[in-house]
Design a protein around this motif. Sequence first.
Motif, short mmCIF file in Angstrom:
data_model
loop_
_atom_site.label_atom_id
_atom_site.label_comp_id
_atom_site.label_asym_id
_atom_site.label_seq_id
_atom_site.Cartn_x
_atom_site.Cartn_y
_atom_site.Cartn_z
N ASP A 126 0.86 -1.18 0.00
CA ASP A 126 0.00 0.00 0.00
C ASP A 126 0.90 1.23 0.00
O ASP A 126 1.60 1.51 0.98
CB ASP A 126 -0.89 -0.03 1.24
N HIS A 127 0.89 1.94 -1.11
CA HIS A 127 1.77 3.10 -1.29
C HIS A 127 0.96 4.40 -1.26
O HIS A 127 -0.20 4.43 -1.69
CB HIS A 127 2.50 3.02 -2.63
N GLY A 128 1.59 5.46 -0.81
CA GLY A 128 0.97 6.79 -0.88
C GLY A 128 -0.15 6.97 0.11
O GLY A 128 -0.34 6.20 1.05
N SER A 129 -0.94 8.00 -0.14
CA SER A 129 -2.05 8.32 0.76
C SER A 129 -3.22 8.81 -0.06
O SER A 129 -3.07 9.34 -1.17
CB SER A 129 -1.64 9.38 1.79
N THR A 130 -4.41 8.65 0.49
CA THR A 130 -5.63 9.04 -0.19
C THR A 130 -5.73 10.56 -0.28
O THR A 130 -5.57 11.27 0.73
CB THR A 130 -6.85 8.48 0.53
N ASP A 131 -5.98 11.07 -1.49
CA ASP A 131 -6.21 12.49 -1.69
C ASP A 131 -7.20 12.62 -2.84
O ASP A 131 -7.98 11.70 -3.10
CB ASP A 131 -4.90 13.25 -1.93
N ASP A 132 -7.18 13.75 -3.54
CA ASP A 132 -8.16 13.93 -4.61
C ASP A 132 -7.77 13.25 -5.91
O ASP A 132 -8.50 13.29 -6.88
CB ASP A 132 -8.42 15.42 -4.86
N ARG A 133 -6.60 12.60 -5.93
CA ARG A 133 -6.19 11.83 -7.11
C ARG A 133 -6.79 10.43 -7.06
O ARG A 133 -6.90 9.83 -5.99
CB ARG A 133 -4.67 11.75 -7.18
N ALA A 134 -7.18 9.92 -8.21
CA ALA A 134 -7.74 8.57 -8.26
C ALA A 134 -6.69 7.55 -7.86
O ALA A 134 -5.55 7.60 -8.35
CB ALA A 134 -8.25 8.26 -9.68
N PRO A 135 -7.02 6.61 -6.99
CA PRO A 135 -6.05 5.59 -6.61
C PRO A 135 -5.86 4.56 -7.72
O PRO A 135 -6.73 4.38 -8.59
CB PRO A 135 -6.69 4.94 -5.37
N LEU A 136 -4.73 3.89 -7.70
CA LEU A 136 -4.42 2.84 -8.66
C LEU A 136 -4.42 1.49 -7.95
O LEU A 136 -3.94 1.38 -6.82
CB LEU A 136 -3.04 3.06 -9.30
N VAL A 137 -4.91 0.47 -8.64
CA VAL A 137 -4.84 -0.91 -8.16
C VAL A 137 -4.13 -1.72 -9.24
O VAL A 137 -4.58 -1.75 -10.39
CB VAL A 137 -6.23 -1.49 -7.87
#
Length: 261
Positions: free
Chosen positions: A11-22
């Motif tokens: 699990d990389h990064g953090s939730t923000d207004d950018r769409a997450p990637l899977v």
Amino acid sequence: MTSIDNLALDDHGSTDDRAPLVLLHGLTYDRTQWQPLLRELDRIDPGRRVLAVDLPGHGESPRSATYRSGAVVDAVHDAVTAAGLRAPVLVGHSLGAVLATIYAARYPARAVLNVDQPLRPGGFEGLVKQVWPVLSGPDWRQIWDRLLGGMGIDQLPADARELVRTRTTPRPDLLLGYWEEIMSSAAGQLAAQREHELRFIAEHDIAYVYVSGSEPDPAFTTWLTELVPSARVEVLSGGGHFPHLAQPAELARICSLVAVD
């Protein structure tokens, strides 16, 4: 490594207004296939939330009683939901792109990046049915090695070749389990399912990008764009079946652009 709902993932990064990637890898591989892409994403799009998942039976995820596509997609969605993600961009290579396509037709998704998976079972369906008796016996490995020999691994840079050759665990239970649907489906049934999924994706304005290691067959491009008129085709040459390892910087650029479209 984190384990969420019985799937191992990074699990990389953090939730923000950018769409997450899977990120969903191909058959017999694991989430380490995405390390070059993750490095490039960290360079050009730092901090974006990204889940790199080990599919059931792969990497550090436990084996499963079934590897049918619907059950695998449900397991991925459970992990995505438990991680707090909504409407991700699904990036799938090979088998992972089939699962990404099914996911987008079943659960909320922002976009699909299909890495070198032409979706139509066609000749591959016939091949699997032909060699199934061998896959079910002691000589199963010769079938996998024959398939691997046609994937253009020799076109990859040395470090990428090493990743392909070492981060794979071919086992008969994986091949038989993930390909069981091919054997149990009537002729044309899987192709019809893929077409249904792509029509759903088109009707719901979900972005779809096909990333190929070479110029795709024009008949495939026609088929895809008839089903998803907005679909794009991107060619990242030099890696055979593994364009994400040949040109990870270009794939990172595509991921970042699709995520904000």
